[in-house]
Design an enzyme around this catalytic site. Sequence first.
Site, PDB file in Angstrom:
ATOM      1  N   ARG A 369       0.935  -1.243  -0.021  1.00 49.63           N
ATOM      2  CA  ARG A 369      -0.023  -0.008  -0.061  1.00 49.63           C
ATOM      3  C   ARG A 369       0.730   1.242   0.143  1.00 49.63           C
ATOM      4  O   ARG A 369       0.576   2.287  -0.796  1.00 49.63           O
ATOM      5  CB  ARG A 369      -0.929   0.018   1.078  1.00 49.63           C
ATOM      6  CG  ARG A 369      -1.774   1.327   1.163  1.00 49.63           C
ATOM      7  CD  ARG A 369      -2.784   1.180   2.602  1.00 49.63           C
ATOM      8  NE  ARG A 369      -3.402   2.298   3.020  1.00 49.63           N
ATOM      9  CZ  ARG A 369      -3.255   3.172   3.527  1.00 49.63           C
ATOM     10  NH1 ARG A 369      -2.235   3.160   4.349  1.00 49.63           N
ATOM     11  NH2 ARG A 369      -3.822   4.319   3.656  1.00 49.63           N
ATOM     12  N   SER A 381      -7.091   2.773   0.097  1.00 44.87           N
ATOM     13  CA  SER A 381      -6.969   2.384   1.674  1.00 44.87           C
ATOM     14  C   SER A 381      -7.069   0.804   1.531  1.00 44.87           C
ATOM     15  O   SER A 381      -7.159   0.048   0.415  1.00 44.87           O
ATOM     16  CB  SER A 381      -8.278   2.862   2.046  1.00 44.87           C
ATOM     17  OG  SER A 381      -9.396   2.103   1.572  1.00 44.87           O
ATOM     18  N   SER A 473     -18.393  -5.437   4.711  1.00 42.29           N
ATOM     19  CA  SER A 473     -18.527  -4.356   5.849  1.00 42.29           C
ATOM     20  C   SER A 473     -17.414  -4.380   6.595  1.00 42.29           C
ATOM     21  O   SER A 473     -16.819  -5.273   7.140  1.00 42.29           O
ATOM     22  CB  SER A 473     -20.000  -4.942   6.649  1.00 42.29           C
ATOM     23  OG  SER A 473     -19.928  -3.962   7.723  1.00 42.29           O
ATOM     24  N   ASN A 474     -16.931  -3.194   6.570  1.00 43.25           N
ATOM     25  CA  ASN A 474     -15.519  -2.965   7.447  1.00 43.25           C
ATOM     26  C   ASN A 474     -15.628  -1.963   8.553  1.00 43.25           C
ATOM     27  O   ASN A 474     -15.972  -0.865   8.441  1.00 43.25           O
ATOM     28  CB  ASN A 474     -14.447  -2.534   6.243  1.00 43.25           C
ATOM     29  CG  ASN A 474     -13.108  -2.364   6.829  1.00 43.25           C
ATOM     30  OD1 ASN A 474     -12.783  -2.599   8.307  1.00 43.25           O
ATOM     31  ND2 ASN A 474     -12.005  -2.403   5.975  1.00 43.25           N
ATOM     32  N   GLY A 498     -12.234  -6.715  10.127  1.00 47.03           N
ATOM     33  CA  GLY A 498     -11.756  -6.201  11.562  1.00 47.03           C
ATOM     34  C   GLY A 498     -10.442  -5.357  11.209  1.00 47.03           C
ATOM     35  O   GLY A 498      -9.976  -5.256  10.160  1.00 47.03           O
ATOM     36  N   HIS A 525     -26.662 -20.793   4.215  1.00 44.66           N
ATOM     37  CA  HIS A 525     -26.542 -21.955   4.179  1.00 44.66           C
ATOM     38  C   HIS A 525     -27.437 -22.598   2.996  1.00 44.66           C
ATOM     39  O   HIS A 525     -27.090 -23.723   2.654  1.00 44.66           O
ATOM     40  CB  HIS A 525     -26.663 -22.459   5.423  1.00 44.66           C
ATOM     41  CG  HIS A 525     -25.553 -23.675   5.642  1.00 44.66           C
ATOM     42  ND1 HIS A 525     -25.300 -24.786   4.824  1.00 44.66           N
ATOM     43  CD2 HIS A 525     -24.931 -24.164   6.934  1.00 44.66           C
ATOM     44  CE1 HIS A 525     -24.481 -25.553   5.099  1.00 44.66           C
ATOM     45  NE2 HIS A 525     -24.244 -25.364   6.629  1.00 44.66           N
ATOM     46  N   ASP A 529     -22.269 -23.810   1.292  1.00 44.32           N
ATOM     47  CA  ASP A 529     -21.673 -24.470   2.076  1.00 44.32           C
ATOM     48  C   ASP A 529     -20.385 -24.207   2.758  1.00 44.32           C
ATOM     49  O   ASP A 529     -19.827 -23.438   2.335  1.00 44.32           O
ATOM     50  CB  ASP A 529     -21.508 -26.291   1.480  1.00 44.32           C
ATOM     51  CG  ASP A 529     -22.945 -26.573   1.167  1.00 44.32           C
ATOM     52  OD1 ASP A 529     -24.041 -26.155   1.777  1.00 44.32           O
ATOM     53  OD2 ASP A 529     -22.753 -27.440   0.021  1.00 44.32           O
TER      54      ASP A 529
END
Length: 552
Positions: A369, A381, A473-474, A498, A525, A529
């Site tokens: 980066r 980013s 989603s961060n 995370g 599900h 799988d």
Amino acid sequence: MAEVIRMPKMSDTMEEGVIASWLKKVGDTVKSGDILAEVETDKATMELESYEDGTLLYIGVKEKEAAPVDGIIAIIGKKGENIDGLLKDVKSGGAGNGAAEKAAESATPAPAASAPAEKIDTSGIKATVVTMPKMSDTMTEGVIASWLSKVGDTVKAGDIIAEVETDKATMELESYEDGTLLYIGVEAGSSVPVDGVIAIIGEKGADYKTLLKAHEAGAGSAPAEESAPQAASAPASTSSAPAAPSQAATADHSSDNGRIKISPLAKKMAEDKGYDIRQIAGSGDGGRIVRKDVESFSPSAQPSAPAAAPGKEAPKVVLPSIVGEESFEDVPVSQMRKVIAKGVSDSKFTAPHFYVTMEINMDKAIEARGSLNDISPVKISFNDMVVKAAAAALRLHPDVNVSWRGDKIRMNKHIHVAVAMAIPPDGLLMPVVRFADNKSLSHISAEVKDFSQKAKNKKLQPTDWEGATFSISNLGMFGVDEFTAILNAPASCILAVGGIKETAIVKNGQLVPGNIMKVTLTCDHRAVDGAMGAAFLQTLKKFLEDPIKLLV
């Protein structure tokens, strides 16, 4: 308004009670928790406790006289209140001293009790049915708040076996003699009508099923009296709305063995607040601690009360009394929040979610980066790198780039990645980076920044957030190490990212510092799988741990 106090049914076999002594007289002021009288039952001598403030306006049963169950004992109301009309009704009903009711009840039950006994003989069963007592004049049912004993437990006289919620308070259900809890008829949280079966206590191995059948047939009364030494009945119950006997009072406070006198309700409140009951001054009869004493108690200012019973230790920490004001504000739900609420509810409760978590070493990604930002027209980013890596991994795992369509699974040939963006205070939106696998890192970065600005200005259009085949989603930028996300329908997977955390890792057999990021893949599900999700994360991990592969 004046309240009538009636003789409660304090045991399954009880037909009448005797007023052993009145501790209050007509005209006396009565406080909540005060003991009005002592009542002799067929099991024990119990205390009749008041639950409200008022004045004792009328006593209908003299000391040493008996009153039938539900017979009127007394009336409590406001000082100077006219109760002539109420007394007229009481006297016309013959319930003033209970004589008429006593005669009627003593004459009627005898045949009813003896007839069924010929059908089911329970005289040899050393056990007794415990029923729900009538704890107030308005009570029709009680709720078992919790069981403190379970089937098979040995119960001793004075043990509290359950807590019962009434329409007035939470009371303790006390055993009056030794035995085994053979049967529980009501689960915790369930209600049972007055006189309904709560439990059976008796000799271990006793035939409680036959006793239960006999009780249901109305035949258990007479045999139960014959086996009275083994009986363990329900605790003392309250009589009318304002007055009730303390169920644990006999065990704890009516003896002269040095125990602190405190009502069950006050004792529970003190335990919940962490108060040392030895420091609480009682305002009830004989210094008995009642509810109001606990409510008004201030640990920092209260002097020590009489010494506690030998062997009882005070709590090590006495919590201070905190005074605060409860307040709230009802905020109207925005249209965006309504849509979000409906969407996540439909997703969470219709799609079977499962989660796969993996750790990724971001050392090379951090280095890459830095190098990329030296030549990139826009600042790249870590989230941009995750979007690119996810899109590249989806190209190799098309079975993850799918959506559930009820009777079919849609295999998407294109890769559209939705990126979650917070829009305080309304909620969040998920604009879509279309054909993300074909775009460079700088292109993705520029597009995401444009979406972010539009989102803040509330200029995003429906076409900007529709058509996602995969979602990200961060929350790493908020210091979150790890979390799980709810699926963003119709996509069957969403990646929760995370933060990057510097920690010790093992590399080539050596413990060295490293930068670790945890990601969790949420999958539907029905369409994806566990093996598919795990394989996708392995590929994602390879791309992020060696970012040069993203440039190929």
